[in-house]
Motif scaffolding. Sequence first.
Motif, PDB file in Angstrom:
ATOM      1  N   UNK A 218       0.824  -1.210   0.000  1.00  0.00           N
ATOM      2  CA  UNK A 218       0.000   0.000   0.000  1.00  0.00           C
ATOM      3  C   UNK A 218       0.858   1.259   0.000  1.00  0.00           C
ATOM      4  N   UNK A 219       1.981   1.213   0.695  1.00  0.00           N
ATOM      5  CA  UNK A 219       2.894   2.361   0.686  1.00  0.00           C
ATOM      6  C   UNK A 219       3.428   2.609  -0.722  1.00  0.00           C
ATOM      7  N   UNK A 220       3.771   1.533  -1.412  1.00  0.00           N
ATOM      8  CA  UNK A 220       4.264   1.678  -2.780  1.00  0.00           C
ATOM      9  C   UNK A 220       3.153   2.164  -3.703  1.00  0.00           C
ATOM     10  N   UNK A 221       1.962   1.625  -3.539  1.00  0.00           N
ATOM     11  CA  UNK A 221       0.830   2.082  -4.365  1.00  0.00           C
ATOM     12  C   UNK A 221       0.606   3.585  -4.189  1.00  0.00           C
ATOM     13  N   UNK A 222       0.725   4.064  -2.967  1.00  0.00           N
ATOM     14  CA  UNK A 222       0.520   5.491  -2.701  1.00  0.00           C
ATOM     15  C   UNK A 222       1.556   6.328  -3.447  1.00  0.00           C
ATOM     16  N   UNK A 223       2.816   5.878  -3.430  1.00  0.00           N
ATOM     17  CA  UNK A 223       3.863   6.605  -4.152  1.00  0.00           C
ATOM     18  C   UNK A 223       3.617   6.572  -5.662  1.00  0.00           C
ATOM     19  N   UNK A 224       3.153   5.437  -6.160  1.00  0.00           N
ATOM     20  CA  UNK A 224       2.865   5.327  -7.590  1.00  0.00           C
ATOM     21  C   UNK A 224       1.697   6.223  -7.985  1.00  0.00           C
ATOM     22  N   UNK A 225       0.698   6.322  -7.126  1.00  0.00           N
ATOM     23  CA  UNK A 225      -0.450   7.186  -7.411  1.00  0.00           C
ATOM     24  C   UNK A 225      -0.050   8.657  -7.424  1.00  0.00           C
ATOM     25  N   UNK A 226       0.887   9.014  -6.558  1.00  0.00           N
ATOM     26  CA  UNK A 226       1.348  10.404  -6.502  1.00  0.00           C
ATOM     27  C   UNK A 226       2.166  10.775  -7.737  1.00  0.00           C
ATOM     28  N   UNK A 227       2.905   9.802  -8.260  1.00  0.00           N
ATOM     29  CA  UNK A 227       3.773  10.072  -9.422  1.00  0.00           C
ATOM     30  C   UNK A 227       3.656   8.920 -10.415  1.00  0.00           C
ATOM     31  N   UNK A 228       2.535   8.842 -11.145  1.00  0.00           N
ATOM     32  CA  UNK A 228       2.279   7.686 -12.010  1.00  0.00           C
ATOM     33  C   UNK A 228       3.263   7.521 -13.166  1.00  0.00           C
ATOM     34  N   UNK A 229       3.965   8.588 -13.534  1.00  0.00           N
ATOM     35  CA  UNK A 229       4.877   8.497 -14.672  1.00  0.00           C
ATOM     36  C   UNK A 229       6.346   8.536 -14.257  1.00  0.00           C
ATOM     37  N   UNK A 230       6.588   8.364 -12.970  1.00  0.00           N
ATOM     38  CA  UNK A 230       7.970   8.385 -12.495  1.00  0.00           C
ATOM     39  C   UNK A 230       8.298   7.074 -11.803  1.00  0.00           C
ATOM     40  N   UNK A 231       9.521   6.989 -11.329  1.00  0.00           N
ATOM     41  CA  UNK A 231      10.044   5.765 -10.715  1.00  0.00           C
ATOM     42  C   UNK A 231      10.237   6.046  -9.224  1.00  0.00           C
TER      43      UNK A 231
END
Length: 362
Positions: A218-231
């Motif tokens: 869930x922590x990783x999903x949150x980071x991906x949602x914040x920056x969907x086009x970054x790593x």
Amino acid sequence: MKVIIDAHQAHEILKSSIYKRHKSNRWLIDTLLIVNPFTIESESLLKAFKIKVINTLSQWSTQNKYEELVSTIGTRIDHRLALLQSNTNKLSLSKLVKQVTMDAFLSTILGVHANEDLLTELPDLIIHLWKNRTDTAARHRLQELFSANKDNFSQSEFWQHLQTILADHMDDILKITKNDFDEKVSNPLNIIVPGWETMWRVVFYSLLELLRRPDLLEELRAQLNDSPKSHPVLLEWVLKETLRLYPPTKNIYRTNVQTDEQVCISVLDIHRNKTVWGADALNFRPQRFQRELTDEQKRCYLPFSISCPARHKFAYTFAGALVSQILNNYPKINITEECLLPTVDLTLDITRDSYHDLTITV
């Protein structure tokens, strides 16, 4: 055979001109018809091959190319999911990862748009032949798939360049194998196996560890949602920890050309050394990469062969794009009730077909 578990000694061997790779891996040549620098001992072939691959992979290091990679992978994931879910709401996680990785590698890196038969069958065929090397029917099917896709591969400029490099080193190849030269040089597995085999395993084990750690997922999903086009940085740590705990190359073999002594560098033991990595060396803890590694840890981190062109950045970029898009495309991934993973205090098994029967719902 002497087993090397000391990182200092391992680096000395890998950099030494006295130690060479073992004699050519005959089964890869005879069964899969692979004649690339990883089966043929030739420094000039390795150098030419690496230069071409590195130049090609470096193009994917820019933000624009990364966004293109992510977009293409997302599209291919949707397509593969529709095929895998055609008859059931459950699907095999390993099949999904293998097929998506194959599809993404061929379509983005090689620029090959293969037919569905190849994309569906090739991943399992390669692994089947890895374990069943005398299965002539499987080898025949492999040849059929590539014959049916010959025109698709012929349109890949990258693959055409690699074939030219292999053909230019005919003398080196003929020293090892004299039969079916043209067929071996034109065999797409020369680039598919080194490009696909490592990547799908990194993606698969990253997902397995995330699935048995819901809070981390869930922590990783949150980071991906914040920056969907970054790593995201957490994704980088997850990949690095996966490569540490489950290195795709568990052992590296070398032969002393002066004494004929054979040695095995145990990457797995070096990566799990508690003296270097701490008492929790056997635990999956991506946050260990939050701080810069100590000099000793840097020496003890050998996830890729020293000759691997993707080891510097591309492996993390490509695997990261795959993991991020699988998670973005499937907001809820659940392991089915009949499938269980070991508890988090245990490391996962790393034999080639481990967890192949694990199914998920999305």
